[in-house]
Design an enzyme around this catalytic site. Structure first.
Site, mmCIF file in Angstrom:
data_model
loop_
_atom_site.group_PDB
_atom_site.id
_atom_site.type_symbol
_atom_site.label_atom_id
_atom_site.label_comp_id
_atom_site.label_asym_id
_atom_site.label_seq_id
_atom_site.Cartn_x
_atom_site.Cartn_y
_atom_site.Cartn_z
ATOM 1 N N HIS A 155 0.841 -1.216 0.000
ATOM 2 C CA HIS A 155 0.000 0.000 0.000
ATOM 3 C C HIS A 155 0.865 1.251 0.000
ATOM 4 O O HIS A 155 2.057 1.190 0.304
ATOM 5 C CB HIS A 155 -0.914 0.017 1.235
ATOM 6 C CG HIS A 155 -2.083 -0.914 1.131
ATOM 7 N ND1 HIS A 155 -1.982 -2.263 1.389
ATOM 8 C CD2 HIS A 155 -3.366 -0.699 0.771
ATOM 9 C CE1 HIS A 155 -3.165 -2.833 1.200
ATOM 10 N NE2 HIS A 155 -4.020 -1.908 0.815
ATOM 11 N N LYS A 159 -0.761 5.036 4.614
ATOM 12 C CA LYS A 159 -1.688 4.115 5.286
ATOM 13 C C LYS A 159 -1.306 3.975 6.761
ATOM 14 O O LYS A 159 -0.128 3.799 7.075
ATOM 15 C CB LYS A 159 -1.657 2.751 4.590
ATOM 16 C CG LYS A 159 -2.696 1.791 5.119
ATOM 17 C CD LYS A 159 -2.809 0.583 4.212
ATOM 18 C CE LYS A 159 -3.812 -0.426 4.762
ATOM 19 N NZ LYS A 159 -5.150 0.142 4.951
HETATM 20 P P1 NAP Z 1 -7.042 9.961 3.892
HETATM 21 O O1 NAP Z 1 -6.773 10.471 2.522
HETATM 22 O O2 NAP Z 1 -6.046 10.224 4.985
HETATM 23 O O3 NAP Z 1 -8.464 10.549 4.339
HETATM 24 C C1 NAP Z 1 -8.998 10.407 5.632
HETATM 25 C C2 NAP Z 1 -9.922 11.590 5.848
HETATM 26 O O4 NAP Z 1 -10.613 11.417 7.071
HETATM 27 C C3 NAP Z 1 -9.165 12.924 5.934
HETATM 28 O O5 NAP Z 1 -9.780 13.880 5.079
HETATM 29 C C4 NAP Z 1 -9.322 13.308 7.404
HETATM 30 O O6 NAP Z 1 -9.366 14.691 7.610
HETATM 31 C C5 NAP Z 1 -10.674 12.694 7.697
HETATM 32 N N1 NAP Z 1 -10.938 12.579 9.117
HETATM 33 C C6 NAP Z 1 -10.129 12.101 10.081
HETATM 34 N N2 NAP Z 1 -10.734 12.228 11.276
HETATM 35 C C7 NAP Z 1 -11.937 12.794 11.031
HETATM 36 C C8 NAP Z 1 -13.025 13.198 11.853
HETATM 37 N N3 NAP Z 1 -12.944 13.078 13.179
HETATM 38 N N4 NAP Z 1 -14.120 13.725 11.276
HETATM 39 C C9 NAP Z 1 -14.192 13.891 9.949
HETATM 40 N N5 NAP Z 1 -13.179 13.547 9.106
HETATM 41 C C10 NAP Z 1 -12.080 13.018 9.669
HETATM 42 O O7 NAP Z 1 -7.272 8.382 3.869
HETATM 43 P P2 NAP Z 1 -7.890 7.479 2.697
HETATM 44 O O8 NAP Z 1 -6.800 6.937 1.856
HETATM 45 O O9 NAP Z 1 -9.023 8.204 2.057
HETATM 46 O O10 NAP Z 1 -8.452 6.263 3.536
HETATM 47 C C11 NAP Z 1 -9.499 6.423 4.488
HETATM 48 C C12 NAP Z 1 -9.778 5.072 5.128
HETATM 49 O O11 NAP Z 1 -10.276 4.170 4.131
HETATM 50 C C13 NAP Z 1 -8.540 4.386 5.718
HETATM 51 O O12 NAP Z 1 -8.910 3.672 6.879
HETATM 52 C C14 NAP Z 1 -8.122 3.407 4.620
HETATM 53 O O13 NAP Z 1 -7.384 2.310 5.115
HETATM 54 C C15 NAP Z 1 -9.487 2.998 4.129
HETATM 55 N N6 NAP Z 1 -9.523 2.424 2.780
HETATM 56 C C16 NAP Z 1 -10.501 1.503 2.574
HETATM 57 C C17 NAP Z 1 -10.659 0.944 1.345
HETATM 58 C C18 NAP Z 1 -11.765 -0.056 1.157
HETATM 59 O O14 NAP Z 1 -11.947 -0.547 0.034
HETATM 60 N N7 NAP Z 1 -12.520 -0.389 2.193
HETATM 61 C C19 NAP Z 1 -9.812 1.306 0.283
HETATM 62 C C20 NAP Z 1 -8.844 2.262 0.506
HETATM 63 C C21 NAP Z 1 -8.711 2.841 1.776
HETATM 64 P P3 NAP Z 1 -7.995 15.553 7.848
HETATM 65 O O15 NAP Z 1 -7.510 15.856 6.467
HETATM 66 O O16 NAP Z 1 -8.462 16.750 8.592
HETATM 67 O O17 NAP Z 1 -7.067 14.687 8.632
#
Ligand code: NAP
Length: 266
Positions: A155, A159
């Site tokens: 990844h 992550k």
């Molecule tokens: P990312 O780009 O870091 O985005 C996470 C977002 O969540 C950021 O905008 C962050 O805001 C926000 N956030 C954190 N705490 C919050 C809160 N208390 N209230 C509202 N927003 C909040 O991460 P990502 O790559 O999109 O991944 C997000 C999650 O999805 C991870 O757990 C990842 O492992 C998972 N994921 C899942 C799949 C699937 O198929 N299920 C695929 C890929 C990723 P800030 O910018 O202010 O920190």
């Protein structure tokens, strides 16, 4: 199909941004609002380029769910936040679709109990890519014939959790059909800690983190004079969105928790 009112938590994130676009572009979805940590009170299309929706931005989940009368909360944030969001949503009668990874077994149990008490569906999917779900299913099939298995998941380096939810889920699915077996020599010894990766029922999981990667996994099977490799690559986060869409539709028909997209696709 009835319209589904959706709220996306984490709309500025890499996954959340795609989920917002999905909700904007799906005719039977209505993006009722988004939940963020900042820009409360503003409209989505006022804060970031690429969004067409004027959905309101909230910083308080209860206020957001109460005012939008959402049907589904899509959570794509961080594990602690995602858990809090899923619990609050259920308590307020809203069905969570959680893509956030890193939930513990205790988290899942707690949400299962709450979902059953409320009679509301929850879908938690460590991987929404249909290809990844097939990779896990094919790996489970192969494990009956090839019990010697190691998993390499790769990844991007932003992550937070390791091993990936997909890596753990794959090991769980394989463990359902494979007797526990410690991979490698019984007397093997690491001369550098961590060299043999993590162990789930003896299945080794190796986590690679590098910029440039999105989400990739290879399941390696070894047998007498042969190996088998089953591999899936997500090159773009759009690969996850058909699974998010399906989950939002299916969660409306559920009254319990479903963990893993493989349990809702044929
Ligand atoms: P990312 O780009 O870091 O985005 C996470 C977002 O969540 C950021 O905008 C962050 O805001 C926000 N956030 C954190 N705490 C919050 C809160 N208390 N209230 C509202 N927003 C909040 O991460 P990502 O790559 O999109 O991944 C997000 C999650 O999805 C991870 O757990 C990842 O492992 C998972 N994921 C899942 C799949 C699937 O198929 N299920 C695929 C890929 C990723 P800030 O910018 O202010 O920190």
């Amino acid at each position: 199909m009835d319209s589904i009112k959706v709220v996306v938590a984490g709309p500025r994130g890499r996954m959340g941004r795609e989920a917002v676009i999905l909700a904007e572009e799906t005719s039977h979805f209505e993006l009722a609002g988004v939940l963020d940590r900042k820009n409360g009170g503003e409209k989505l299309n006022e804060i970031a380029e690429g969004f067409s929706s004027s959905a309101p931005i909230y910083t308080d989940l209860k206020e957001c769910l109460f005012e939008t009368k959402a049907d589904v909360l899509i959570d794509l944030t961080t594990p602690e936040t995602g858990m809090l969001h899923a619990k609050t949503a259920l308590e307020m009668g809203v069905r969570p679709v959680v893509g956030t990874t890193g939930f513990t077994e205790d988290n899942l149990k707690e949400l299962q109990e709450l979902s059953e008490a409320k009679g509301l569906g929850v879908i938690i999917a460590p991987n929404f890519a249909v290809g990844a779900v097939l990779m896990m299913k094919f790996s489970q099939m192969a494990a009956k014939y090839f019990p010697d298995i190691e998993i390499i998941e790769q990844h991007h380096d932003q992550k937070l959790d390791a091993p990936s939810g997909t890596g753990v889920k794959t090991a769980e699915m394989i463990s359902a059909v494979r007797e526990e077996k410690k991979q490698g020599h019984p007397n093997e010894k690491e001369t550098l800690a961590g060299a043999r990766g993590a162990s789930y029922n003896g299945i080794r999981i190796h986590s690679v983190r590098l910029p440039g990667l999105v989400a990739h996994q290879e399941v390696l099977f070894g047998g007498e004079g042969q190996t088998l490799k089953i591999r899936h690559d997500s090159y773009d986060r759009k690969s996850f969105m058909s699974g998010v869409k399906l989950s939002c539709e299916q969660v409306m028909k559920l009254d319990t928790l479903v963990y893993g997209l493989e349990n809702i696709i044929e």
